[in-house]
Write a protein that holds these residues in place. Structure first.
Motif, short mmCIF file in Angstrom:
data_model
loop_
_atom_site.label_atom_id
_atom_site.label_comp_id
_atom_site.label_asym_id
_atom_site.label_seq_id
_atom_site.Cartn_x
_atom_site.Cartn_y
_atom_site.Cartn_z
N ILE A 103 35.03 38.76 28.99
CA ILE A 103 35.93 37.77 29.61
C ILE A 103 35.57 37.51 31.07
O ILE A 103 36.25 36.72 31.74
CB ILE A 103 37.40 38.23 29.52
N ARG A 104 34.50 38.14 31.57
CA ARG A 104 34.12 37.96 32.97
C ARG A 104 33.59 36.56 33.28
O ARG A 104 33.91 36.00 34.34
CB ARG A 104 33.09 39.01 33.38
N SER B 146 37.02 33.21 30.85
CA SER B 146 38.29 33.57 31.52
C SER B 146 39.22 32.36 31.63
O SER B 146 40.43 32.47 31.42
CB SER B 146 38.01 34.15 32.91
N SER B 147 38.64 31.20 31.92
CA SER B 147 39.47 29.99 32.00
C SER B 147 40.07 29.63 30.66
O SER B 147 41.25 29.23 30.56
CB SER B 147 38.63 28.82 32.53
N ASN C 292 45.09 33.06 35.73
CA ASN C 292 44.34 34.25 36.16
C ASN C 292 44.66 35.52 35.37
O ASN C 292 44.32 36.62 35.82
CB ASN C 292 44.57 34.52 37.66
N VAL C 293 45.30 35.38 34.22
CA VAL C 293 45.62 36.59 33.45
C VAL C 293 44.35 37.26 32.93
O VAL C 293 44.34 38.47 32.67
CB VAL C 293 46.57 36.24 32.28
N THR D 261 41.78 37.86 34.65
CA THR D 261 41.39 38.82 35.69
C THR D 261 42.17 40.12 35.54
O THR D 261 41.63 41.23 35.67
CB THR D 261 41.64 38.22 37.09
N LEU D 262 43.47 40.01 35.26
CA LEU D 262 44.28 41.21 35.03
C LEU D 262 43.74 42.00 33.84
O LEU D 262 43.59 43.23 33.90
CB LEU D 262 45.73 40.83 34.79
N CYS D 263 43.44 41.30 32.75
CA CYS D 263 42.90 41.97 31.57
C CYS D 263 41.58 42.67 31.89
O CYS D 263 41.32 43.79 31.44
CB CYS D 263 42.69 40.96 30.44
N LYS D 264 40.74 41.99 32.65
CA LYS D 264 39.45 42.56 33.02
C LYS D 264 39.63 43.82 33.86
O LYS D 264 38.94 44.83 33.65
CB LYS D 264 38.65 41.51 33.79
#
Length: 390
Positions: free
Chosen positions: A43-44, A49-50, A60-61, A63-66
């Protein structure tokens, strides 16, 4: 496209390690590490990610998952290194990593993420919204836990990896330690970038900063992948040698067991099918050696003392001496005895000890490989032809 290569490699390693992780609990920590890293690297890329943010309807969720996956991976790597080091070197004392710490860090990240206002998609959450104290604390927790876990893992890797008795596993831990050390640099770079952006300083462009961060991250992944798989190299090498020996012994095994089918445990496969069967290689090699030896013992009943003497004289006339002469003489009388058995000739010999053999599987396989080479040689074919025409 290149951004998907690390994720693809990580998923390959994860899938490859899945069966062993289910069978052996001690291997599950490393599997969890690779699984979490696979998710994070998948997901990077910005496109992925988008798409995830859009699908979930939360800016931006991804980023949280990452970052949650990164915390999981860091804890799993630390646990793996601890387990390996303390299993192999009991003199290294220390407390086992506690799961409560990464859990608390994950909860803290989640609460801070949803508490911070995020009006739109960010190129980099930690830098784009660095002026918000909640995102700043988020970044400190994320980078702080990652750095602390990697420092502990690096220390363990280097302490145990340098011990004289560590061997290949110790070398793998040292390489893993190089990866975790690069991970520390990555975490430090993220903290520095976050601090500079919070105070409104931008010494380099966001794109350059992202490239530097990616270089540290990819370097760390490469070393961790290499170090964690290095101990498997020896087993793969041993398996490869066994499989090669299995395929090399196939012609001799098929020839002899076709004459003495009673020694076979299973019906023969084609040579290609046999070579493409990669399971139970060591057990099949052991069985193949036994069946070849059993067939030779049976064929020995069709090899008279005169035939054995004739074979010994023949190879001596060809200039062979010593152990090589014994192996080629054995191959000569085996070929003639096989032909005699297939022709229905009466038994004329007796059981005798083989001219070559080994005390263990490795030496026995080597002896049989030499015998197989001799059996397929022109010298043995000439001996058989001369006896048949005579």
């Amino acid at each position: 496209m290149a951004s998907f290569i690390p994720a693809a490699l990580l998923w390959i390693v994860t899938v490859w390690r899945t069966p062993a992780a289910w069978r052996v609990p001690a291997k599950r920590a490393l599997w969890v590490a690779f699984f979490a890293l696979s998710i994070a690297m998948t997901i990077r890329p910005d496109g992925v990610s988008s798409a995830l943010d859009s699908w979930l309807g939360i800016h931006n969720v991804a980023t949280l998952c990452k970052h949650l996956a990164g915390i999981t991976a860091a804890y799993a790597v630390l646990t793996f290194v601890y387990d390996v080091a303390h299993e192999q070197a009991t003199s290294l004392r220390g407390s086992r990593p506690r799961i409560t710490i990464p859990l608390a860090a994950g909860v803290g990240l989640t609460l801070l993420f949803f508490a911070a206002p995020q009006p739109g998609e960010a190129t980099d959450l930690l830098t784009d919204f660095a002026d918000d104290w909640r995102i700043a604390v988020y970044g400190v927790i994320w980078s702080g836990y990652l750095g602390t876990a990697l420092v502990s893992a690096t220390r363990l890797c280097w302490r145990w990896g340098r011990l004289p008795e560590a061997g290949l596993l110790g070398r793998g831990l040292r390489i893993t330690g190089m990866g975790t050390a690069l991970g520390i640099v990555y975490a430090g770079h993220r903290v520095l970038a976050l601090a500079l952006r919070y105070f409104g300083l931008t010494p380099v462009s966001p794109r350059t900063d992202e490239n530097i961060s990616s270089a540290f991250l990819f370097g760390a992944l490469v070393f961790i992948l290499a170090g964690s798989t290095l101990p498997v190299v020896r087993r793969l090498h041993q398996w490869g040698r066994a499989h090669l020996a299995l395929t090399q012994l196939y012609p001799l095994w098929l020839e002899l067991t076709s004459a003495v089918p009673s020694v076979r445990l299973d019906p023969p496969r084609s040579r290609r099918a046999d070579a493409l069967l990669f399971r139970h290689t060591r057990g099949r090699l052991y069985r193949r050696g036994i069946e070849i030896r059993d067939a030779i013992l049976d064929l020995g009943d069709h090899a008279s003392p005169a035939l054995r003497s004739e074979a010994a004289r023949y190879v001596a006339e060809k200039g062979l001496i010593g152990a090589q002469a014994e192996i080629y003489a054995e191959a000569c009388w085996i070929a003639s005895a096989k032909e005699a058995r297939e022709n229905g000739d009466a038994r004329a010999g007796e059981h005798t000890a083989p001219a070559s053999g080994g005390k263990d599987l490795h030496s026995e396989v080597e002896a049989l490989r030499h015998l197989a080479t001799a059996y397929e040689s022109a010298l043995v074919r000439e001996f058989s032809s001369a006896r048949s025409s005579g």
